[in-house]
Write a protein that holds these residues in place. Sequence first.
Motif, PDB file in Angstrom:
ATOM      1  N   SER A 104       0.836  -1.192   0.000  1.00 54.91           N
ATOM      2  CA  SER A 104       0.000   0.000   0.000  1.00 54.91           C
ATOM      3  C   SER A 104       0.872   1.244   0.000  1.00 54.91           C
ATOM      4  O   SER A 104       2.056   1.187   0.357  1.00 54.91           O
ATOM      5  N   TYR A 105       0.259   2.378  -0.373  1.00 57.92           N
ATOM      6  CA  TYR A 105       0.971   3.659  -0.436  1.00 57.92           C
ATOM      7  C   TYR A 105       0.051   4.756   0.106  1.00 57.92           C
ATOM      8  O   TYR A 105      -1.110   4.851  -0.305  1.00 57.92           O
ATOM      9  N   PHE A 145       3.624   2.906  -8.918  1.00 58.67           N
ATOM     10  CA  PHE A 145       2.836   3.800  -8.072  1.00 58.67           C
ATOM     11  C   PHE A 145       2.817   5.181  -8.699  1.00 58.67           C
ATOM     12  O   PHE A 145       3.779   5.609  -9.339  1.00 58.67           O
ATOM     13  N   TRP A 154      -3.393   4.450  -2.024  1.00 59.07           N
ATOM     14  CA  TRP A 154      -3.402   3.099  -2.583  1.00 59.07           C
ATOM     15  C   TRP A 154      -3.397   2.163  -1.368  1.00 59.07           C
ATOM     16  O   TRP A 154      -2.352   1.915  -0.777  1.00 59.07           O
ATOM     17  N   ILE A 193       4.609   3.332   3.082  1.00 57.53           N
ATOM     18  CA  ILE A 193       4.411   2.131   2.267  1.00 57.53           C
ATOM     19  C   ILE A 193       4.356   0.916   3.181  1.00 57.53           C
ATOM     20  O   ILE A 193       5.318   0.622   3.901  1.00 57.53           O
ATOM     21  N   PRO A 209       0.852  -3.846 -11.509  1.00 54.40           N
ATOM     22  CA  PRO A 209       0.149  -2.614 -11.844  1.00 54.40           C
ATOM     23  C   PRO A 209      -0.181  -2.568 -13.336  1.00 54.40           C
ATOM     24  O   PRO A 209       0.661  -2.891 -14.182  1.00 54.40           O
ATOM     25  N   TYR A 328      -4.943  -3.163 -10.780  1.00 48.58           N
ATOM     26  CA  TYR A 328      -4.069  -4.260 -10.374  1.00 48.58           C
ATOM     27  C   TYR A 328      -4.497  -5.511 -11.127  1.00 48.58           C
ATOM     28  O   TYR A 328      -5.676  -5.899 -11.108  1.00 48.58           O
TER      29      TYR A 328
END
Length: 367
Positions: A104-105, A145, A154, A193, A209, A328
Amino acid sequence: MIARLLLIAAVSAGCSACAFSQDATPKPRSHMRRAVEQHDGFMQGGMHHAIAPGVVLDQKVDAATHTITLRVGPMNLPANTSHMKMPQPADLIWAIPITGWLLSYHPHLVDASGNAVPGVVLHHVAFWNENRSDFLCPNKEEHIFGAGGELTDWTPIPGYGYRVQKDDRIRVETMIHNPTAASYDKAFLQIEIGYLDDASPAPVKNFYPAWMDVAACGNSGYDLPAGPSEKSGSVGVKYDGILLGVGGHMHDYAKQIVLEDATKKKSLATLQAKTDEKGLLLSMPVITFYSTGGQSLAAGDQLKITANYDNPTGKLLRAGAMGIVVGYFVPANDTALAPLRHAAKSPMPHPHDMHDMKDMPNMSHDH
C-alpha cells in the motif's frame, strides 16, 4: 488507489525500531533526458525544466509496523508558479530495502515542522521499477505507483501484494507546482508504504500494476482543445488473468474515463471525475472487482480507454490532458511474467544544464 479498506499507520519520528538511511545524491536527470531514455514515459513527454538543487530521498524502515516511510525534499514552492516555471527535482533512486511484497501507499505533503501542505502543489509523482518491464507496454519500465494533487491512497487488498527483491531500483519522478497564493518553504513529499517480509509459502498472491492509457504505449500527455473533447486508445492484453479493481488519472476539466474490453464488447468501468465549480479536478473514483472474483481478461483482448473533457477556457491547453485507468492485474500463470524482470540500465551521461523553454516546440503553455 484500488480500494479504501485500510489506512497505513503513520510512522513516529522517534520510533526505536526505525532504521534511517539517505540515498546517495543522484546525478541530475532532467525530464527531457529520462523521456529520451525510456522512449517517452507515461507521465512525461519531453518537457524541459530547471533542476531544483538539494532535493534528496530519505527512507525509514519500521520493522515493528512493517512500514517504509519515504521522504522527498526539501522543495521550495513560490506562490502562483506553474510546473513549467518551477525548478523540478531530479529523478531519485530508491533502493528497495527488503525482499517481500509492497502492499500500500499513503502519500501526503508536509513542511519541515511536520505541518500539512496542500496536496494541490503536487503535479504528480511516479515510481518506476527499473528492474521490470511493464506487462502491457514492455517498451516501458513497470510503473508501480503514482499520485497527483488529489493524493489518493493506494490501500491494501487482502491477500495480494507487489513482489520486490532487495536492492531493486525504483526511480522516483516528482513534478511540483504551486497554483495557490501562499508560498511554501522546505516542503516534503512523504509516502508511507506497507510491506510484508519474504516467506515460504508466499502469504499473498502477486499483482502487477496495469496502466491503461488513451495514448496506448506512448507519451501520456496530450493537448486539450477548447470545449468538449474525446480521446480514445487501446492496449492489448498478453496474459490470461483478472483485474482486481481500477482508479483513474485525469487533469482539470475532466468529465469521465471509460474502460472497455473491446474484444468482448464489455464495459468494465466508468469513472466520473469530481470537479469544483470551475472545472478543476478534485478526485477520481475507485471501483473494485475482487469481492466478486475480479474482471476476467484473456490473452488477445483489446482494452479500449476513452477520456472525455470539457475545457471552458476558450483556448488550446498544450499537454493539458491525460487519460489513464490504473488497476491491479493478477495473472493466471505468474511465471509467464518472469521474463519481464531484467537488470537495471545504467543512466546515460548527460550535461546538467538549464533548459530553455524557447527551444521547446509546442510547449509554450503555462498550465
